[in-house]
Design a protein around this motif. Structure first.
Motif, mmCIF file in Angstrom:
data_model
loop_
_atom_site.group_PDB
_atom_site.id
_atom_site.type_symbol
_atom_site.label_atom_id
_atom_site.label_comp_id
_atom_site.label_asym_id
_atom_site.label_seq_id
_atom_site.Cartn_x
_atom_site.Cartn_y
_atom_site.Cartn_z
ATOM 1 N N ASP A 355 7.802 60.057 41.306
ATOM 2 C CA ASP A 355 8.940 60.459 40.481
ATOM 3 C C ASP A 355 9.359 61.879 40.872
ATOM 4 O OD1 ASP A 355 10.815 61.021 38.599
ATOM 5 O OD2 ASP A 355 9.514 60.760 36.856
ATOM 6 N N THR A 356 10.261 61.970 41.824
ATOM 7 C CA THR A 356 10.800 63.244 42.262
ATOM 8 C C THR A 356 12.323 63.187 42.156
ATOM 9 O OG1 THR A 356 11.073 62.633 44.584
ATOM 10 C CG2 THR A 356 8.897 63.470 43.906
ATOM 11 N N PRO A 357 12.996 64.319 42.090
ATOM 12 C CA PRO A 357 14.464 64.308 42.037
ATOM 13 C C PRO A 357 15.091 63.587 43.231
ATOM 14 C CG PRO A 357 13.639 66.465 41.411
ATOM 15 C CD PRO A 357 12.457 65.681 41.903
ATOM 16 N N GLU A 358 14.507 63.756 44.401
ATOM 17 C CA GLU A 358 15.063 63.114 45.590
ATOM 18 C C GLU A 358 14.927 61.596 45.514
ATOM 19 O OE1 GLU A 358 17.022 62.924 49.250
ATOM 20 O OE2 GLU A 358 16.840 64.487 47.721
ATOM 21 N N ASN A 359 13.770 61.125 45.060
ATOM 22 C CA ASN A 359 13.586 59.677 44.930
ATOM 23 C C ASN A 359 14.452 59.101 43.816
ATOM 24 O OD1 ASN A 359 11.746 58.913 46.993
ATOM 25 N ND2 ASN A 359 10.099 59.953 45.872
ATOM 26 N N GLU A 360 14.669 59.882 42.755
ATOM 27 C CA GLU A 360 15.561 59.417 41.697
ATOM 28 C C GLU A 360 16.984 59.255 42.223
ATOM 29 O OE1 GLU A 360 16.812 60.458 37.071
ATOM 30 O OE2 GLU A 360 15.614 61.878 38.240
ATOM 31 N N ARG A 361 17.434 60.185 43.051
ATOM 32 C CA ARG A 361 18.763 60.070 43.658
ATOM 33 C C ARG A 361 18.848 58.831 44.543
ATOM 34 N NH1 ARG A 361 20.984 60.777 48.367
ATOM 35 N NH2 ARG A 361 18.995 61.465 49.285
ATOM 36 N N ARG A 362 17.822 58.609 45.339
ATOM 37 C CA ARG A 362 17.822 57.447 46.234
ATOM 38 C C ARG A 362 17.768 56.145 45.441
ATOM 39 N NH1 ARG A 362 13.459 59.619 50.797
ATOM 40 N NH2 ARG A 362 14.803 61.276 51.651
ATOM 41 N N TRP A 363 16.996 56.154 44.363
ATOM 42 C CA TRP A 363 16.918 54.943 43.546
ATOM 43 C C TRP A 363 18.286 54.582 42.985
ATOM 44 C CZ3 TRP A 363 14.170 50.786 42.480
ATOM 45 C CH2 TRP A 363 14.526 50.037 41.358
ATOM 46 N N LYS A 364 19.024 55.558 42.510
ATOM 47 C CA LYS A 364 20.358 55.288 41.965
ATOM 48 C C LYS A 364 21.274 54.695 43.028
ATOM 49 C CE LYS A 364 20.164 58.778 38.299
ATOM 50 N NZ LYS A 364 20.694 60.080 37.808
ATOM 51 N N ARG A 365 21.140 55.150 44.250
ATOM 52 C CA ARG A 365 21.950 54.586 45.335
ATOM 53 C C ARG A 365 21.578 53.121 45.572
ATOM 54 N NH1 ARG A 365 22.310 57.140 50.835
ATOM 55 N NH2 ARG A 365 24.189 55.846 50.812
ATOM 56 N N TRP A 366 20.285 52.852 45.630
ATOM 57 C CA TRP A 366 19.841 51.465 45.842
ATOM 58 C C TRP A 366 20.282 50.570 44.694
ATOM 59 C CZ3 TRP A 366 18.582 49.256 50.118
ATOM 60 C CH2 TRP A 366 17.949 49.966 51.140
ATOM 61 N N PHE A 367 20.218 51.095 43.473
ATOM 62 C CA PHE A 367 20.570 50.273 42.317
ATOM 63 C C PHE A 367 22.065 49.951 42.318
ATOM 64 C CE2 PHE A 367 20.799 49.122 37.781
ATOM 65 C CZ PHE A 367 19.692 48.284 37.722
ATOM 66 N N ARG A 368 22.888 50.897 42.761
ATOM 67 C CA ARG A 368 24.320 50.613 42.873
ATOM 68 C C ARG A 368 24.591 49.514 43.903
ATOM 69 N NH1 ARG A 368 24.842 56.325 42.097
ATOM 70 N NH2 ARG A 368 24.905 56.684 44.345
ATOM 71 N N LEU A 525 7.130 50.760 35.687
ATOM 72 C CA LEU A 525 7.603 51.261 36.975
ATOM 73 C C LEU A 525 7.761 52.774 36.929
ATOM 74 C CD1 LEU A 525 10.355 48.575 37.739
ATOM 75 C CD2 LEU A 525 8.042 48.710 38.713
ATOM 76 N N PRO A 526 7.932 53.427 38.072
ATOM 77 C CA PRO A 526 8.255 54.859 38.049
ATOM 78 C C PRO A 526 9.464 55.119 37.149
ATOM 79 C CG PRO A 526 7.802 54.150 40.297
ATOM 80 C CD PRO A 526 7.808 52.899 39.450
ATOM 81 N N ARG A 527 9.491 56.269 36.516
ATOM 82 C CA ARG A 527 10.489 56.563 35.486
ATOM 83 C C ARG A 527 11.933 56.227 35.889
ATOM 84 N NH1 ARG A 527 13.969 60.236 34.784
ATOM 85 N NH2 ARG A 527 13.171 61.378 36.589
ATOM 86 N N PRO A 528 12.398 56.606 37.078
ATOM 87 C CA PRO A 528 13.804 56.296 37.407
ATOM 88 C C PRO A 528 14.109 54.804 37.447
ATOM 89 C CG PRO A 528 12.921 57.975 38.884
ATOM 90 C CD PRO A 528 11.762 57.408 38.132
ATOM 91 N N ALA A 529 13.088 53.985 37.683
ATOM 92 C CA ALA A 529 13.313 52.553 37.859
ATOM 93 C C ALA A 529 13.062 51.733 36.602
ATOM 94 C CB ALA A 529 12.412 52.028 38.986
ATOM 95 N N ARG A 530 12.542 52.342 35.552
ATOM 96 C CA ARG A 530 12.185 51.568 34.366
ATOM 97 C C ARG A 530 13.410 50.955 33.693
ATOM 98 N NH1 ARG A 530 8.182 56.135 31.962
ATOM 99 N NH2 ARG A 530 6.607 55.982 33.603
ATOM 100 N N LEU A 531 13.204 49.805 33.089
ATOM 101 C CA LEU A 531 14.301 49.143 32.389
ATOM 102 C C LEU A 531 14.711 49.939 31.161
ATOM 103 C CD1 LEU A 531 12.917 45.902 30.689
ATOM 104 C CD2 LEU A 531 11.597 47.976 31.076
ATOM 105 N N ARG A 532 15.975 49.805 30.781
ATOM 106 C CA ARG A 532 16.522 50.527 29.631
ATOM 107 C C ARG A 532 16.428 49.652 28.383
ATOM 108 N NH1 ARG A 532 15.709 53.415 33.301
ATOM 109 N NH2 ARG A 532 17.190 54.847 34.310
ATOM 110 N N TRP A 533 16.784 50.251 27.232
ATOM 111 C CA TRP A 533 16.631 49.526 25.961
ATOM 112 C C TRP A 533 17.476 48.262 25.940
ATOM 113 C CZ3 TRP A 533 20.912 48.550 23.060
ATOM 114 C CH2 TRP A 533 22.038 49.328 23.299
ATOM 115 N N TRP A 534 18.662 48.332 26.519
ATOM 116 C CA TRP A 534 19.529 47.161 26.497
ATOM 117 C C TRP A 534 19.002 46.041 27.377
ATOM 118 C CZ3 TRP A 534 21.007 46.694 31.489
ATOM 119 C CH2 TRP A 534 21.139 47.864 32.247
ATOM 120 N N SER A 535 18.140 46.392 28.345
ATOM 121 C CA SER A 535 17.541 45.355 29.187
ATOM 122 C C SER A 535 16.634 44.437 28.367
ATOM 123 C CB SER A 535 16.743 45.992 30.325
ATOM 124 O OG SER A 535 17.582 46.753 31.167
#
Length: 566
Positions: A355-368, A525-535
């Motif tokens: 869980d790093t800022p760089e990996n969080e940025r990359r995760w958002k790109r992959w999720f999009r 999962l790592p924090r950036p990838a965890r499901l949200r409440w609506w999930s």
């Protein structure tokens, strides 16, 4: 996979577990407060930095070099997941940037395999059959809700694959009490839902009519059509022999099939269907309404289960995200084709990211990119496919003097009516489209059955990996031949639409089980990838919606009448 990353992953697991195959070590099974256990630091010292996490524990993150820092545990009974940085999409797909062209040519792919399967039994058989018999109002709302819920479900399944590189059948093994319950149960449900071969029998009948010009009415004709279905399964075997990755071969085949089907369906509908019928169909699709009075409970459950993919069992067709290289799937490996592919090592267990800022940025790109693949390609394509096929069949069924289709006549209904009302050209077009639709389903189902058994055994059994010398193809191809023989026997036992109805309703059973397993995994999962409440709400919605249709189907089978009548 980068040689250093691969070596470091192996070192982490060896240090933590006393060997890459020691899945039963107590040190491999610990579960911390946040769903994982912090492990020793095994990374390259010049690539690391220390970061604090909740609970006062320290973890070692890794730098952009992709080196392993340490391993974390998700669930129980499986090896811990080494921490490796998420790659950039450009790194995985070997392009300088991801634009529209690159999204179409290298990013989009796994959803096409699912879409090829989706625009199949549900769209060509069950949906048109239900609409022709009962109309759009009520039926259309079931179709829309099913497609929406299944796409949300697909996104949550792929969330886990992208974050860990593990295919779902191995992810289930991490849920207590362990693999010995969930993996056999998962495979049993998938096989019980699909092994009857209705998808193969339907494609065989379509090919028989295309070749002979005769409808499949007599027992001798049906026998010949079944043998053609066997031939088509053999063609699937030949197709997956070629290419760099088996998954990529399937993607390319489905690009052609899905493109041809949707484009020509649109053209034919524009030519023969009155515009007021288009509006009737669209209004029925978007209007909230209960199913029509007297609707067949089994047919309705089958329609819900197969509108988009396979409802609660959709996970068995998501393995391709790993092989395509989405997220951490690029760190784990893929099954190569026998001719033209080079089999590299496939890791038996997954990897995840710190869980790093760089990996969080990359995760958002992959999720999009995942949302593009699922919501634009899969959801859009599945809904358009169902809309166009039901629109055409509904129009044909309402023509003067035309009898409504039945389960027995549905595979060739459109071709028969088009021949009488519009001429020979559209007759052959309908047969070709019907064949391609059902063949794409056959391709996706048959290969996925083989793939999930191969992935499950490979990931769980060190003895299995030693027996095949670490090459999954040594099991994959012989098992496909065995499965071909088994399904070849079963397809002679019932009409294709009946077989597909059984499969679709069994798929709904999966919705009572797997959304809850997914909640367990994705919240760890790592924090950036965890499901949200609506999930959570959407996964429970899947259980309620599809579970209802399964319970209604089961009650009908046991008592002769549905539990809930409309």
């Amino acid at each position: 996979m980068d040689a250093r990353v691969e070596r470091d992953i192996r070192l982490v697991v060896e240090k933590r577990c006393g060997g890459t195959d020691d899945r039963h070590s107590e040190r491999c099974r610990g579960e911390g407060r946040f769903g994982f256990t912090v492990e020793e630091d095994v990374g390259h010292r010049d690539d690391r930095e220390r970061l604090s996490v909740k609970g006062g524990k320290k973890v070692a993150a890794v730098g952009d070099g992709g080196a392993v820092g340490q391993a974390v545990q998700i669930g129980t009974g499986r090896p811990p997941l080494p921490l490796v940085d998420l790659p950039e999409p450009e790194e995985v797909f070997k392009v300088p940037r991801i634009g529209v062209k690159e999204a179409i040519t290298v990013v989009i792919g796994p959803s096409l395999i699912a879409l090829g399967l989706s625009i199949g039994s549900g769209e060509w058989l069950l949906g048109p059959l239900a609409v022709a018999q009962y109309g759009f109002v009520g039926i259309g709302w079931v179709i829309l809700l099913s497609a929406l819920l299944q796409t949300f479900y697909n996104v949550e399944i792929t969330r886990y694959i992208m974050a860990t590189g593990e295919v779902p059948v191995l992810g289930w093994a991490r849920v207590p009490p362990g693999w010995w319950l969930w993996v056999p149960l998962a495979l049993l449900m998938v096989y019980f839902a699909n092994i009857w071969g209705g998808w193969a029998a339907g494609a065989g009948e379509g090919l028989y009519v295309l070749l002979t010009g005769s409808l499949v009415d007599q027992p001798s004709e049906r026998t010949t059509a079944r043998w053609l279905a066997v031939l088509l399964m053999a063609i699937v075997f030949l197709l997956v022999l070629f290419g760099r990755k088996i998954a990529r071969t399937l993607e390319l085949v489905n690009w052609v099939i899905v493109g041809f089907v949707l484009i020509t369906l649109l053209i034919v509908n524009l030519l023969v269907v009155p515009f007021e019928t288009w509006w009737t169909a669209l209004r029925g699709l978007l209007t909230p309404a209960l199913p029509p009075s007297g609707v067949d409970a089994t047919l309705l459950g089958g329609l819900a289960g197969y509108t988009a993919l396979a409802s609660g069992l959709n996970w068995y067709n998501m393995n391709y995200y790993r092989d395509h290289g989405y997220g951490m799937g690029s760190r784990v490996g893929f099954i190569a084709a026998l001719v033209g592919g080079k089999q590299e090592e496939v890791l038996a267990s997954g990897v995840t990211f710190p869980d790093t800022p760089e990996n969080e940025r990359r995760w958002k790109r992959w999720f999009r990119l995942l949302l593009l693949d699922q919501w634009v390609v899969f959801f859009g394509g599945a809904l358009i496919g169902m809309y166009l096929t039901t629109l055409l069949v509904y129009h044909l069924a309402t023509l003067p003097g035309v009898e409504k289709p039945t389960r027995a006549t549905m595979p060739t209904f459109a071709a028969d009516v088009l021949s009488r009302e519009y001429g020979t050209l559209l007759y052959y077009w309908a047969l070709i489209v019907g064949f391609f639709i059902l063949f794409s389903t056959q391709l996706g189902v048959f290969e996925s059955l083989v793939r999930n058994m191969s992935d499950g055994l490979y990931g769980l059994s060190p003895a299995f990996r030693r027996a095949i010398a670490g090459d999954p193809r040594r099991f994959y191809y012989p098992f496909m031949i065995v499965l071909l023989a088994v399904i070849s026997f079963l397809i002679f036992q019932a009409l294709p639409t009946e077989l597909i109805l059984i499969s679709a309703n069994m798929a709904n059973l999966g919705a009572l089980v797997f959304p809850f397993l997914l909640m367990y995994l994705n919240r760890r999962l790592p924090r950036p990838a965890r499901l949200r409440w609506w999930s959570y709400l959407l996964l429970v919605g899947n259980t309620i919606f599809f579970g209802f249709f399964f319970v209604n189907f089961l009650w009908t089978q046991l008592t002769g009448g549905p539990l809930v009548k409309f």
